[in-house]
Design a protein around this motif. Structure first.
Motif, PDB file in Angstrom:
ATOM      1  N   MET A   1      -4.210  -2.084  15.292  1.00 26.96           N
ATOM      2  CA  MET A   1      -3.340  -2.666  14.265  1.00 26.96           C
ATOM      3  C   MET A   1      -1.943  -2.066  14.375  1.00 26.96           C
ATOM      4  SD  MET A   1      -3.655  -2.430  10.111  1.00 26.96           S
ATOM      5  CE  MET A   1      -4.775  -3.820   9.974  1.00 26.96           C
ATOM      6  N   THR A   2      -0.939  -2.936  14.460  1.00 30.90           N
ATOM      7  CA  THR A   2       0.442  -2.486  14.511  1.00 30.90           C
ATOM      8  C   THR A   2       1.032  -2.497  13.107  1.00 30.90           C
ATOM      9  OG1 THR A   2       0.731  -3.362  16.738  1.00 30.90           O
ATOM     10  CG2 THR A   2       2.728  -2.904  15.472  1.00 30.90           C
ATOM     11  N   VAL A   3       1.553  -1.355  12.697  1.00 33.53           N
ATOM     12  CA  VAL A   3       2.133  -1.228  11.356  1.00 33.53           C
ATOM     13  C   VAL A   3       3.579  -0.797  11.505  1.00 33.53           C
ATOM     14  CG1 VAL A   3       2.038   0.021   9.176  1.00 33.53           C
ATOM     15  CG2 VAL A   3      -0.076  -0.654  10.323  1.00 33.53           C
ATOM     16  N   THR A   4       4.447  -1.459  10.789  1.00 34.92           N
ATOM     17  CA  THR A   4       5.868  -1.117  10.850  1.00 34.92           C
ATOM     18  C   THR A   4       6.385  -0.845   9.451  1.00 34.92           C
ATOM     19  OG1 THR A   4       6.498  -3.450  10.685  1.00 34.92           O
ATOM     20  CG2 THR A   4       6.244  -2.525  12.900  1.00 34.92           C
ATOM     21  N   ALA A   5       7.489  -0.106   9.385  1.00 32.27           N
ATOM     22  CA  ALA A   5       8.149   0.147   8.105  1.00 32.27           C
ATOM     23  C   ALA A   5       9.015  -1.049   7.757  1.00 32.27           C
ATOM     24  CB  ALA A   5       8.989   1.412   8.192  1.00 32.27           C
ATOM     25  N   GLU A   6       8.779  -1.640   6.621  1.00 33.46           N
ATOM     26  CA  GLU A   6       9.515  -2.817   6.181  1.00 33.46           C
ATOM     27  C   GLU A   6      10.676  -2.398   5.271  1.00 33.46           C
ATOM     28  OE1 GLU A   6       8.841  -5.779   7.282  1.00 33.46           O
ATOM     29  OE2 GLU A   6       7.064  -5.166   8.394  1.00 33.46           O
ATOM     30  N   PRO A   7      11.613  -3.315   5.011  1.00 33.69           N
ATOM     31  CA  PRO A   7      12.704  -3.001   4.072  1.00 33.69           C
ATOM     32  C   PRO A   7      12.154  -2.548   2.729  1.00 33.69           C
ATOM     33  CG  PRO A   7      13.128  -5.058   5.236  1.00 33.69           C
ATOM     34  CD  PRO A   7      11.738  -4.658   5.596  1.00 33.69           C
ATOM     35  N   ALA A   8      12.887  -1.698   2.053  1.00 31.92           N
ATOM     36  CA  ALA A   8      12.430  -1.118   0.793  1.00 31.92           C
ATOM     37  C   ALA A   8      12.116  -2.194  -0.240  1.00 31.92           C
ATOM     38  CB  ALA A   8      13.482  -0.167   0.251  1.00 31.92           C
ATOM     39  N   ALA A   9      10.956  -2.040  -0.878  1.00 36.75           N
ATOM     40  CA  ALA A   9      10.556  -2.956  -1.936  1.00 36.75           C
ATOM     41  C   ALA A   9      11.201  -2.532  -3.252  1.00 36.75           C
ATOM     42  CB  ALA A   9       9.032  -2.956  -2.073  1.00 36.75           C
ATOM     43  N   GLN A  10      11.273  -3.461  -4.181  1.00 36.00           N
ATOM     44  CA  GLN A  10      11.759  -3.117  -5.509  1.00 36.00           C
ATOM     45  C   GLN A  10      10.799  -2.127  -6.148  1.00 36.00           C
ATOM     46  OE1 GLN A  10      12.760  -6.412  -8.114  1.00 36.00           O
ATOM     47  NE2 GLN A  10      12.093  -5.267  -9.911  1.00 36.00           N
ATOM     48  N   VAL A  11      11.359  -1.121  -6.793  1.00 39.12           N
ATOM     49  CA  VAL A  11      10.539  -0.113  -7.464  1.00 39.12           C
ATOM     50  C   VAL A  11      10.725  -0.267  -8.972  1.00 39.12           C
ATOM     51  CG1 VAL A  11      10.042   2.346  -7.719  1.00 39.12           C
ATOM     52  CG2 VAL A  11      10.847   1.465  -5.515  1.00 39.12           C
ATOM     53  N   ASP A  12       9.628  -0.556  -9.660  1.00 41.08           N
ATOM     54  CA  ASP A  12       9.637  -0.631 -11.110  1.00 41.08           C
ATOM     55  C   ASP A  12       9.002   0.629 -11.675  1.00 41.08           C
ATOM     56  OD1 ASP A  12      10.761  -3.258 -11.193  1.00 41.08           O
ATOM     57  OD2 ASP A  12       8.792  -4.062 -10.655  1.00 41.08           O
ATOM     58  N   ARG A  13       9.192   0.849 -12.963  1.00 34.26           N
ATOM     59  CA  ARG A  13       8.603   2.012 -13.614  1.00 34.26           C
ATOM     60  C   ARG A  13       7.762   1.554 -14.779  1.00 34.26           C
ATOM     61  NH1 ARG A  13      11.040   5.873 -17.564  1.00 34.26           N
ATOM     62  NH2 ARG A  13       9.778   7.765 -17.544  1.00 34.26           N
ATOM     63  N   TRP A  14       6.584   2.161 -14.894  1.00 30.96           N
ATOM     64  CA  TRP A  14       5.653   1.871 -15.984  1.00 30.96           C
ATOM     65  C   TRP A  14       5.216   3.195 -16.582  1.00 30.96           C
ATOM     66  CZ3 TRP A  14       0.522   3.093 -17.002  1.00 30.96           C
ATOM     67  CH2 TRP A  14      -0.138   2.307 -17.964  1.00 30.96           C
ATOM     68  N   VAL A  15       5.127   3.280 -17.895  1.00 32.94           N
ATOM     69  CA  VAL A  15       4.750   4.516 -18.563  1.00 32.94           C
ATOM     70  C   VAL A  15       3.530   4.249 -19.435  1.00 32.94           C
ATOM     71  CG1 VAL A  15       5.483   6.380 -20.094  1.00 32.94           C
ATOM     72  CG2 VAL A  15       7.141   5.314 -18.560  1.00 32.94           C
ATOM     73  N   SER A  16       2.503   5.079 -19.284  1.00 31.45           N
ATOM     74  CA  SER A  16       1.263   4.903 -20.035  1.00 31.45           C
ATOM     75  C   SER A  16       1.431   5.345 -21.477  1.00 31.45           C
ATOM     76  CB  SER A  16       0.134   5.717 -19.391  1.00 31.45           C
ATOM     77  OG  SER A  16       0.263   7.097 -19.723  1.00 31.45           O
ATOM     78  N   ALA A  17       0.415   5.073 -22.270  1.00 33.68           N
ATOM     79  CA  ALA A  17       0.433   5.479 -23.678  1.00 33.68           C
ATOM     80  C   ALA A  17       0.489   6.994 -23.818  1.00 33.68           C
ATOM     81  CB  ALA A  17      -0.801   4.934 -24.383  1.00 33.68           C
ATOM     82  N   GLN A  18       0.020   7.712 -22.801  1.00 28.72           N
ATOM     83  CA  GLN A  18       0.039   9.175 -22.827  1.00 28.72           C
ATOM     84  C   GLN A  18       1.282   9.760 -22.159  1.00 28.72           C
ATOM     85  OE1 GLN A  18      -2.255  10.726 -24.668  1.00 28.72           O
ATOM     86  NE2 GLN A  18      -3.026   8.658 -25.086  1.00 28.72           N
TER      87      GLN A  18
END
Length: 276
Positions: A1-18
């Motif tokens: 399997m050939t794996v390459t680094a792709e352009p950066a994905a959007q990074v979202d932030r999620w915060v739990s109840a704790q």
């Protein structure tokens, strides 16, 4: 399997109840990545980028007291150094509604992941342990050594603590920029989070529960890891029923940061073989 680094994905932030902060990337089957004791969500970011680019929704946590997450909640005796990280992760998976999840832990994160998989088999779709261990509770000497780190961090402060330790985490062939990032991440550790993590490690020995891990498991380790070492990872792979084992060449203990593309190739091949 050939794996390459792709352009950066959007990074979202999620915060739990704790108050647990997660970096979220991509869409698809869920993957939760747990960093090591000297890291943060950023330490798993490059690997998460590759996995998300191949059709997975990745969650990189900041453990309690790390990064953007709230400090550990005091236990019943008022101590903030006794945090059951396995329970925190199991609750987090349930809150995400992500059961069953692909669970990936590196070093200390792998100890947590092992505990979660053994105690909550229905919640874990697959388990990946990178440069991990059974915990420091395997004997008194290791437990004492782990607890001694708390005082060392308190005395030295983060930057000096990292300067003394981070160099051992990477291989001699490590890119200078990545080595600096590993040290910079460790320099930002906060005492409440690190103390709780070290105490968790000191009282934990997952050895007796390894045979109870039912999730398909892949154990990875940097070939040049001098912290937990190749032998400890082989022990994990031998003790967990049906576990696969893989070496990350030219990488040390921080293999997921040094070689994220190569690490992802092992993981994606493993999931493909499982039909995931």
């Amino acid at each position: 399997m050939t794996v390459t680094a792709e352009p950066a994905a959007q990074v979202d932030r999620w915060v739990s109840a704790q108050g647990i902060s997660l970096e979220v990337r991509g869409a698809g089957d869920p993957v939760l990545l747990l960093h090591g004791i000297g890291g943060s969500a950023a330490a798993c970011g490059a690997l998460a980028e590759v996995l998300s680019s191949h059709g997975y929704r990745t969650y990189c946590w900041d453990a309690p007291g790390y990064g953007r997450s709230a400090d550990p909640a005091p236990s019943s005796d008022g101590s903030t150094e006794r945090c059951d990280h396995g329970v925190v992760v199991a609750d987090l998976i349930a809150e995400l509604g992500a059961e069953p999840i692909h669970l990936l832990g590196t070093s200390w994160g792998g100890v947590i992941a092992t505990a979660v998989a053994a105690a909550n088999p229905a919640a874990v779709r697959s388990l990946v342990l990178a440069d991990s261990t059974r915990g420091s509770g395997v004997n008194q000497q290791r437990a004492q050594g782990m607890r001694a780190r708390i005082g060392e961090l308190r005395e030295l402060g983060g930057p000096a603590f990292a300067a003394a330790r981070a160099g051992r985490l990477v291989s001699t062939a490590c890119d200078a920029g990545i080595a600096r990032a590993v040290e910079s991440d460790m320099a930002r550790v906060r005492l409440p989070g690190y103390a709780a993590a070290a105490e968790f490690m000191a009282r934990t020995d997952t050895g007796p529960s390894l045979a109870a891990v039912a999730a398909p498991t892949l154990v990875l380790v940097g070939a040049d890891d001098i912290v937990t070492g190749v032998d400890e990872s082989r022990l994990l792979a031998d003790a967990i029923p049906g576990a696969r084992f893989g070496l990350i060449l030219d990488a040390g203990h921080a293999a997921v940061q040094e070689k994220p593309v190569e690490t992802a190739a092992h993981i994606l091949r493993f999931w493909k073989e499982l039909g995931e």
